[in-house]
Design an enzyme around this catalytic site. Structure first.
Site, mmCIF file in Angstrom:
data_model
loop_
_atom_site.group_PDB
_atom_site.id
_atom_site.type_symbol
_atom_site.label_atom_id
_atom_site.label_comp_id
_atom_site.label_asym_id
_atom_site.label_seq_id
_atom_site.Cartn_x
_atom_site.Cartn_y
_atom_site.Cartn_z
ATOM 1 N N GLY A 23 21.706 -62.167 38.196
ATOM 2 C CA GLY A 23 22.732 -61.242 38.646
ATOM 3 C C GLY A 23 23.136 -60.215 37.598
ATOM 4 O O GLY A 23 22.703 -60.249 36.442
ATOM 5 N N HIS A 24 24.026 -59.308 38.026
ATOM 6 C CA HIS A 24 24.447 -58.211 37.151
ATOM 7 C C HIS A 24 25.191 -58.724 35.916
ATOM 8 O O HIS A 24 25.917 -59.698 35.953
ATOM 9 C CB HIS A 24 25.329 -57.218 37.907
ATOM 10 C CG HIS A 24 26.507 -57.825 38.600
ATOM 11 N ND1 HIS A 24 26.803 -57.567 39.920
ATOM 12 C CD2 HIS A 24 27.467 -58.685 38.187
ATOM 13 C CE1 HIS A 24 27.892 -58.219 40.271
ATOM 14 N NE2 HIS A 24 28.312 -58.911 39.230
ATOM 15 N N ASN A 25 24.950 -58.029 34.816
ATOM 16 C CA ASN A 25 25.616 -58.277 33.534
ATOM 17 C C ASN A 25 25.292 -59.634 32.905
ATOM 18 O O ASN A 25 25.974 -60.057 31.967
ATOM 19 C CB ASN A 25 27.136 -58.127 33.653
ATOM 20 C CG ASN A 25 27.558 -56.672 33.738
ATOM 21 O OD1 ASN A 25 27.821 -56.170 34.826
ATOM 22 N ND2 ASN A 25 27.611 -55.989 32.596
#
Length: 376
Positions: free
Chosen positions: A249-251
């Site tokens: 996922g993001h980050n």
């Protein structure tokens, strides 16, 4: 169906020299192929990984077998076979397999006339862009790279040296790829993460203005997705190996030399230390940190930080040793149930005897037993 590749024939002597093996048995033999011992033919090389699996030799047609050092004395039972004695049979076997059945290397064709390459793109020496690939504006590709057919390299992407981007990979704009990176077919890097908020009953997308950075010497299996950051970077650390069908996922901040196995999923803003292992179908919740050398077992569900140097199993995940004890106890439940039933019968029999001998005492005992049951 047989492998369509042409195998390179090798003598037992050549194989022994290549893998540093000691030859036991007839040495005047040649090998034309490789296979696992259960399927190997007379002219194939096979291996036995440990001495406890030597019985597999009996049912095999293979006559040349790589075997472990601690099995030398037992191998005398097969005098008609040729054995190559090494410390690590599987490693030696695969080294020879690469020689006998080399992988097909894409031809260094340069930039195909059927590829779409923006004039602003900079492509290094000895790199190839195969037919139907698309390379966007301001892309920089290093030396000795291969961009596979149908791959899309979005505007502003940067790719280091000695990289292989397989067919139908999609790099969204501004993704950063280090050197010596391999990305297998169907991967999508830099798409928006799953970030929404509810506004007046509708799920509105949250902006993702960051990017994805893949550090040097990373291998990514087929059909993986790595989301771009909301701000900053989603990072995959140096030396990490990602199996097929992994979602990041993001980050997320994935540390160095991690192993992420098929269908593992890591939710947004999670992080890992170095040498972390996430086994197949493990699920990591958002904003979780896995310490150095943590091992997350198959199908484990992680909802909180996990200290390094430990193995974890279960959902919710907890120390593997604790889960093993729980499972051992669960296996004993049928036996414990029968024990409880037998004890109940014994207590009932004793109550009947007490009632016959001392009615008042028995009544008191029955009252105490009833209270005990209710309390339980």
């Amino acid at each position: 169906m047989a492998d369509s590749r042409r195998g390179h024939s090798m003598s037992v002597e050549d194989i022994a020299q290549q893998v540093g093996a000691r030859v036991m048995g007839p040495a005047a033999r040649r090998i034309n192929g490789v296979d696992f011992i259960e399927r190997a033919g007379v002219d194939d090389l096979a291996f036995v990984g440990s001495s406890k699996h030597l019985n597999r030799i009996e049912g095999s047609s293979a006559r040349v077998v790589i075997a472990p050092e601690d099995s030398s004395e037992k191998l005398a039972a097969w005098p008609e076979h040729t054995f190559l004695i090494v410390r690590d049979p599987e490693v030696a076997f695969l080294k020879v397999a690469e020689e006998i059945l080399p992988q097909r290397i894409p031809a260094a064709t340069g930039i195909s006339s059927r590829a779409v390459v923006d004039p602003s793109a900079v492509i290094g020496a000895h790199s190839s862009v195969q037919p139907l690939a698309v390379v966007g504006r301001d892309v920089v590709i290093g030396e000795n790279c291969v961009i596979g057919s149908g791959a899309v390299i979005g505007d502003g992407c940067t790719i280091g040296d000695n990289c292989r981007i397989d067919p139908n990979v999609v790099l969204y704009p501004d993704v950063i790829i280090g050197s010596d990176v391999k990305i297998q077919a169907g991967c999508v890097l830099g798409g928006d993460g799953f970030g929404y908020r509810n506004v007046n009953g509708r799920h509105e997308r949250l902006p993702h203005v960051g990017t994805v950075r893949i550090c040097d010497d990373v291998h990514i299996g087929a059909c993986c997705t790595i989301d771009r950051a909301k701000v900053g970077e989603t990072v995959i650390g140096t030396g990490t190996r990602i199996d097929s069908m992994v979602v990041i996922g993001h980050n997320c901040q994935i540390g160095e030399h991690n192993l992420l196995v098929s269908q593992a999923g890591i939710a947004g803003s999670s992080s890992t230390g170095k040498y972390v292992v996430c086994a197949g179908q493990a699920g990591i919740a958002d904003h979780v940190h896995l310490g150095d050398f943590a091992i997350i077992g198959a199908k484990a569900g992680v909802h909180r930080d996990m200290p390094g140097g430990e193995a974890y199993l279960g959902s919710p995940a907890r120390k593997a040793a604790d889960v093993a004890r729980e499972q051992t106890a669960l296996k004993r439940l049928p036996e414990l149930r029968e024990t409880v039933r037998a004890l109940q019968k014994q207590v009932a029999a004793l109550q009947q005897q007490l009632q016959l001998l001392i009615p008042d005492a028995a009544a008191g005992s029955e009252s105490v037993t009833q209270e005990t049951r209710e309390a339980a």
